[in-house]
Scaffold this active site. Structure first.
Site, PDB file in Angstrom:
ATOM      1  N   LYS A  76       0.841  -1.221   0.000  1.00 21.65           N
ATOM      2  CA  LYS A  76       0.000   0.000   0.000  1.00 21.65           C
ATOM      3  C   LYS A  76       0.865   1.257   0.000  1.00 21.65           C
ATOM      4  CE  LYS A  76      -1.911  -1.011   3.957  1.00 21.65           C
ATOM      5  NZ  LYS A  76      -1.250  -2.326   4.209  1.00 21.65           N
ATOM      6  N   ARG A 100      -8.952   1.329   8.876  1.00 26.30           N
ATOM      7  CA  ARG A 100      -8.613  -0.068   9.135  1.00 26.30           C
ATOM      8  C   ARG A 100      -9.741  -0.779   9.876  1.00 26.30           C
ATOM      9  NH1 ARG A 100      -2.580   0.750   9.160  1.00 26.30           N
ATOM     10  NH2 ARG A 100      -1.632  -1.283   8.915  1.00 26.30           N
ATOM     11  N   ARG A 137      11.396  -6.190   4.489  1.00 21.65           N
ATOM     12  CA  ARG A 137      11.164  -4.731   4.432  1.00 21.65           C
ATOM     13  C   ARG A 137      12.200  -4.011   5.284  1.00 21.65           C
ATOM     14  NH1 ARG A 137       5.355  -2.046   5.262  1.00 21.65           N
ATOM     15  NH2 ARG A 137       5.279  -3.212   7.212  1.00 21.65           N
ATOM     16  N   ARG A 186      11.539  -2.769  11.038  1.00 22.45           N
ATOM     17  CA  ARG A 186      10.600  -2.240  12.044  1.00 22.45           C
ATOM     18  C   ARG A 186      10.317  -3.299  13.107  1.00 22.45           C
ATOM     19  NH1 ARG A 186       5.751   0.038   8.391  1.00 22.45           N
ATOM     20  NH2 ARG A 186       4.582  -1.036  10.007  1.00 22.45           N
ATOM     21  N   ARG A 217      -0.548  -9.293  13.180  1.00 16.48           N
ATOM     22  CA  ARG A 217      -1.073  -8.215  12.329  1.00 16.48           C
ATOM     23  C   ARG A 217      -1.961  -8.789  11.236  1.00 16.48           C
ATOM     24  NH1 ARG A 217       3.846  -4.797  10.503  1.00 16.48           N
ATOM     25  NH2 ARG A 217       2.258  -3.307   9.864  1.00 16.48           N
TER      26      ARG A 217
HETATM   27  P1  ADP Z   1       2.312  -1.782   3.240  1.00 18.10           P
HETATM   28  O1  ADP Z   1       2.354  -0.283   3.148  1.00 18.10           O
HETATM   29  O2  ADP Z   1       1.096  -2.368   2.585  1.00 18.10           O
HETATM   30  O3  ADP Z   1       2.510  -2.294   4.625  1.00 18.10           O
HETATM   31  P2  ADP Z   1       4.880  -1.656   1.808  1.00 18.10           P
HETATM   32  O4  ADP Z   1       4.561  -0.746   0.668  1.00 18.10           O
HETATM   33  O5  ADP Z   1       5.725  -1.112   2.895  1.00 18.10           O
HETATM   34  O6  ADP Z   1       3.540  -2.344   2.392  1.00 18.10           O
HETATM   35  O7  ADP Z   1       5.560  -2.956   1.188  1.00 18.10           O
HETATM   36  C1  ADP Z   1       5.969  -4.062   2.018  1.00 18.10           C
HETATM   37  C2  ADP Z   1       7.333  -4.584   1.556  1.00 18.10           C
HETATM   38  O8  ADP Z   1       7.217  -5.175   0.258  1.00 18.10           O
HETATM   39  C3  ADP Z   1       8.388  -3.485   1.399  1.00 18.10           C
HETATM   40  O9  ADP Z   1       9.644  -4.023   1.764  1.00 18.10           O
HETATM   41  C4  ADP Z   1       8.340  -3.114  -0.067  1.00 18.10           C
HETATM   42  O10 ADP Z   1       9.590  -2.597  -0.513  1.00 18.10           O
HETATM   43  C5  ADP Z   1       8.026  -4.466  -0.709  1.00 18.10           C
HETATM   44  N1  ADP Z   1       7.180  -4.358  -1.901  1.00 18.10           N
HETATM   45  C6  ADP Z   1       6.205  -3.444  -2.154  1.00 18.10           C
HETATM   46  N2  ADP Z   1       5.614  -3.674  -3.358  1.00 18.10           N
HETATM   47  C7  ADP Z   1       6.234  -4.795  -3.856  1.00 18.10           C
HETATM   48  C8  ADP Z   1       6.060  -5.558  -5.050  1.00 18.10           C
HETATM   49  N3  ADP Z   1       5.125  -5.231  -5.964  1.00 18.10           N
HETATM   50  N4  ADP Z   1       6.845  -6.653  -5.219  1.00 18.10           N
HETATM   51  C9  ADP Z   1       7.769  -6.985  -4.281  1.00 18.10           C
HETATM   52  N5  ADP Z   1       7.990  -6.314  -3.139  1.00 18.10           N
HETATM   53  C10 ADP Z   1       7.224  -5.224  -2.919  1.00 18.10           C
HETATM   54  P1  AMP Z   2       1.370   0.685   8.962  1.00 13.68           P
HETATM   55  O1  AMP Z   2       2.549   1.564   8.872  1.00 13.68           O
HETATM   56  O2  AMP Z   2       0.207   1.164   8.127  1.00 13.68           O
HETATM   57  O3  AMP Z   2       1.710  -0.767   8.690  1.00 13.68           O
HETATM   58  O4  AMP Z   2       0.847   0.767  10.479  1.00 13.68           O
HETATM   59  C1  AMP Z   2       1.660   0.333  11.551  1.00 13.68           C
HETATM   60  C2  AMP Z   2       0.812   0.171  12.809  1.00 13.68           C
HETATM   61  O5  AMP Z   2       0.251   1.444  13.181  1.00 13.68           O
HETATM   62  C3  AMP Z   2      -0.387  -0.768  12.698  1.00 13.68           C
HETATM   63  O6  AMP Z   2      -0.037  -2.143  12.872  1.00 13.68           O
HETATM   64  C4  AMP Z   2      -1.272  -0.229  13.822  1.00 13.68           C
HETATM   65  O7  AMP Z   2      -0.808  -0.648  15.096  1.00 13.68           O
HETATM   66  C5  AMP Z   2      -1.051   1.276  13.722  1.00 13.68           C
HETATM   67  N1  AMP Z   2      -2.032   1.904  12.806  1.00 13.68           N
HETATM   68  C6  AMP Z   2      -1.766   2.523  11.623  1.00 13.68           C
HETATM   69  N2  AMP Z   2      -2.891   2.963  11.049  1.00 13.68           N
HETATM   70  C7  AMP Z   2      -3.911   2.606  11.885  1.00 13.68           C
HETATM   71  C8  AMP Z   2      -5.326   2.748  11.853  1.00 13.68           C
HETATM   72  N3  AMP Z   2      -5.954   3.352  10.819  1.00 13.68           N
HETATM   73  N4  AMP Z   2      -6.046   2.262  12.887  1.00 13.68           N
HETATM   74  C9  AMP Z   2      -5.439   1.667  13.939  1.00 13.68           C
HETATM   75  N5  AMP Z   2      -4.125   1.471  14.017  1.00 13.68           N
HETATM   76  C10 AMP Z   2      -3.353   1.934  13.016  1.00 13.68           C
END
Ligand code: ADP
Ligand code: AMP
Length: 213
Positions: free
Chosen positions: A13, A88, A127, A160, A171
């Site tokens: 995302k 969420r 990541r 992280r 999660r």
């Molecule tokens: P989210 O925001 O949904 O938690 P991220 O955008 O941070 O996810 O992506 C999760 C991990 O996967 C990161 O390490 C990112 O660099 C990697 N990633 C994102 N999109 C792709 C893709 N299309 N193919 C492979 N790896 C990806």
């Molecule tokens: P993210 O960076 O989107 O993966 O979010 C990391 C963490 O932040 C999540 O696992 C939740 O603990 C918290 N968080 C982020 N966005 C929300 C939301 N909209 N509602 C509740 N918790 C959130």
């Protein structure tokens, strides 16, 4: 254009939201980034949020909704935004809907970045995040130019705390219980668009742009 990104943690995302924000010149708003910035600054909000985040739980709606509504009320959001990680829960989606309704406005698209659970754990363990500027990399798929260093700001990259495998399982569980119902919620509103998030980053972006244009 107002866009919501849906999908499991690690679905991509944030990666896609940043690309959308750049192409359409709208702000990328990540509630996770806002919480992490608060943790880094040692604010009270950060202290409270951390207790939940470290366990892979959602931060309570009362805290989350307020920071989001304050953020989207800012001047730079007038032409739209892309929300990453909000809503969420159904109550969060309802509050957002009501707030926009009150302004005669609405969300245009909810984009579900679809990635099966079996791919998620691998994505998350690879990541690497920059806690300074919010940039995200993947050790295999999207590596930084210099190992362990952010391309954008030169800070050190970290795994992280909530990306450790035991927390990722929690999660994912929380995602299926509390967030996945939003897919039906936005389907009923006629604005849900799904993309295959297992493809490479550029291919996923291409699918999203085809939806938006
Ligand atoms: P989210 O925001 O949904 O938690 P991220 O955008 O941070 O996810 O992506 C999760 C991990 O996967 C990161 O390490 C990112 O660099 C990697 N990633 C994102 N999109 C792709 C893709 N299309 N193919 C492979 N790896 C990806
Ligand atoms: P993210 O960076 O989107 O993966 O979010 C990391 C963490 O932040 C999540 O696992 C939740 O603990 C918290 N968080 C982020 N966005 C929300 C939301 N909209 N509602 C509740 N918790 C959130």
């Amino acid at each position: 254009m107002k866009i919501i990104m849906l999908g499991a943690p690690g679905a991509g995302k944030g990666t896609q939201a940043k690309m959308i924000a750049e192409k359409y010149a709208i702000p990328h708003i990540s509630t996770g980034d806002i919480f992490r910035a608060n943790i880094k600054e040692g604010t009270k909000l950060g202290e409270e949020a951390k207790q939940y985040m470290d366990q892979g739980l959602l931060v309570p709606d009362e805290l989350t909704v307020k920071i989001l509504l304050d953020r989207v009320a800012k001047e730079d959001c007038r032409n739209g935004y892309v929300l990453d990680g909000f809503p969420r829960t159904i109550p969060q989606a309802e509050v957002l809907d009501q707030a926009l309704n009150g302004l005669g406005d609405k969300i245009d698209y909810a984009i579900d970045v679809n990635v099966p659970d079996e791919n998620i754990i691998k994505r998350m363990s690879g990541r690497r995040a920059c806690l300074s500027c919010g940039a995200t990399y993947h050790v295999e798929h999207i590596p930084p130019q210099k190992e362990g260093i952010c391309d954008t700001c030169g800070e050190k990259l970290v795994l992280r705390d909530d990306d450790k495998p035991e927390t990722v399982q929690n999660r994912l569980h929380v995602y299926h219980e509390q967030t996945q119902p939003l897919i039906d919620f936005y389907t009923q509103k006629g604005i849900l668009k799904a993309v295959d998030g297992t493809k490479d980053m550029e291919a996923v972006f291409h699918s999203i742009v085809s939806i938006l244009e």
